[in-house]
Design an enzyme around this catalytic site. Structure first.
Site, PDB file in Angstrom:
ATOM      1  N   CYS A 256       0.879  -1.058   0.042  1.00 25.43           N
ATOM      2  CA  CYS A 256      -0.090   0.193   0.022  1.00 25.43           C
ATOM      3  C   CYS A 256       0.944   1.220   0.053  1.00 25.43           C
ATOM      4  CB  CYS A 256      -0.850  -0.155   1.212  1.00 25.43           C
ATOM      5  SG  CYS A 256      -1.809   1.343   1.603  1.00 25.43           S
TER       6      CYS A 256
ATOM      7  N   CYS B 279      -0.415   3.770  -6.465  1.00 22.21           N
ATOM      8  CA  CYS B 279      -1.478   3.250  -5.500  1.00 22.21           C
ATOM      9  C   CYS B 279      -1.768   1.860  -6.270  1.00 22.21           C
ATOM     10  CB  CYS B 279      -2.722   4.091  -5.692  1.00 22.21           C
ATOM     11  SG  CYS B 279      -4.059   3.407  -4.720  1.00 22.21           S
TER      12      CYS B 279
HETATM   13  N1  DGL Z   1      -3.808   0.894  -2.152  1.00 24.03           N
HETATM   14  C1  DGL Z   1      -3.413   1.837  -1.360  1.00 24.03           C
HETATM   15  C2  DGL Z   1      -2.542   2.746  -1.882  1.00 24.03           C
HETATM   16  O1  DGL Z   1      -1.492   2.148  -2.682  1.00 24.03           O
HETATM   17  C3  DGL Z   1      -4.448   2.771  -0.394  1.00 24.03           C
HETATM   18  C4  DGL Z   1      -5.590   3.044  -1.069  1.00 24.03           C
HETATM   19  C5  DGL Z   1      -6.539   3.791   0.186  1.00 24.03           C
HETATM   20  O2  DGL Z   1      -6.712   3.073   1.253  1.00 24.03           O
HETATM   21  O3  DGL Z   1      -6.724   5.009   0.042  1.00 24.03           O
HETATM   22  O4  DGL Z   1      -2.199   3.661  -1.628  1.00 24.03           O
END
Ligand code: DGL
Length: 277
Positions: free
Chosen positions: A74, A193
């Site tokens: 993440c 993301c």
């Molecule tokens: N998938 C995550 C990222 O790479 C987080 C997305 C979120 O929870 O806002 O930032």
């Protein structure tokens, strides 16, 4: 089943599955445990303190499941919590425990994707505001020109399975128009993301031809392989029985239905309660 020592993979929700999928493809012999904090996703607009607290809780839980190594799959958690966890918390968990993120491995090679030297980095508000990418990329590619842009609507649309709707197309196009207008002579766009690979086709369709859209799964998987080659003691501590278990802090039925899009094969998750939401 004998006790396993899996690689822990964490995300606020489903996005980390796009990373796990590529890791398992590259390193199929290991055991894995995935935790999605779906009950508290998205993390993207939350404060440093909240992202840190939620991530630390998840890391503790994964360590309790006997993971010698955890990947924060993440960007938001990598940007806002990883450094503090590595510096302040990790020593308290004892030796031979590691937590890695997704920003550093991406920063190490991102410059290889551009000829013009101009790239755009798209992420959550948290990732972009942290400036973590700019700081990391500068170390490896000091001459790269980076245009950063937050796309706050994209994760909620993806988490709510609305990403193929006309409404989603509107928000995808809207952000990309701003990027194209502001960023100049671009030839690469990094999806910083882990949710965004789910909309990479739509993203490509709204960008002028010749701009590469880069997802992180493969980059992180390759970097992990290199890491395990260089860290024999961590590699030896990981069990290799080819199991994968999935946990969510929200409804497992929902998680299983949704996950197909992210992981590419059906899964059977279990509920875990980390704390009150
Ligand atoms: N998938 C995550 C990222 O790479 C987080 C997305 C979120 O929870 O806002 O930032």
């Amino acid at each position: 089943m004998d006790k396993v020592s899996p690689i822990g993979v964490f995300d606020s929700g489903y996005g980390g599955l796009t990373i796990l999928r590529e890791i398992v493809k590259r390193l199929p012999d290991y055991d894995y445990i995935y935790l999605g904090d779906n009950a508290r996703a998205p993390y993207g607009s939350r404060s440093y303190e909240t992202v840190y607290n939620y991530t630390l809780e998840s890391v503790k839980w994964l360590f309790d499941q006997n993971c010698p190594l955890i990947i924060l799959a993440c960007n938001t958690a990598s940007a806002k919590a990883l450094r503090t966890i590595q510096q302040n918390d990790l020593p308290l968990f004892g030796p031979n425990r590691r937590v890695l993120g997704v920003i550093r491995p991406t920063a190490e090679i991102i410059g290889n994707f551009t000829n013009s030297g101009n790239i755009a980095i798209l992420g959550t508000k948290g990732t972009i505001q942290s400036n973590s990418y700019v700081l990391e990329v500068e170390k490896f590619f000091p001459n790269l020109h980076i245009y950063q842009h937050a796309c706050p609507m994209w994760v909620p649309l993806i988490e709510n399975n609305e990403h193929h709707s006309a409404g989603a197309a509107y928000f995808i196009q809207k952000e990309l128009e701003q990027v194209i207008n502001a960023a100049g002579d671009l030839d690469a766009v990094l999806l910083a993301c882990t949710h965004y690979p789910l909309i990479s086709r739509q993203i490509e369709s709204f960008l002028p031809e010749g701009i590469k859209v880069i997802s992180q799964g493969n980059i992180v998987a390759k970097s992990l392989e290199d890491y395990l080659r260089r860290h024999a003691e961590i590699n030896a501590a990981l069990s290799k029985k080819k199991t994968i278990r999935f946990f969510t802090t929200d409804d497992p039925g929902d998680f299983d239905r949704h996950s197909l899009n992210f992981f590419g094969s059906s899964i059977n998750s279990s509920y875990v309660q980390l704390s009150s939401p």
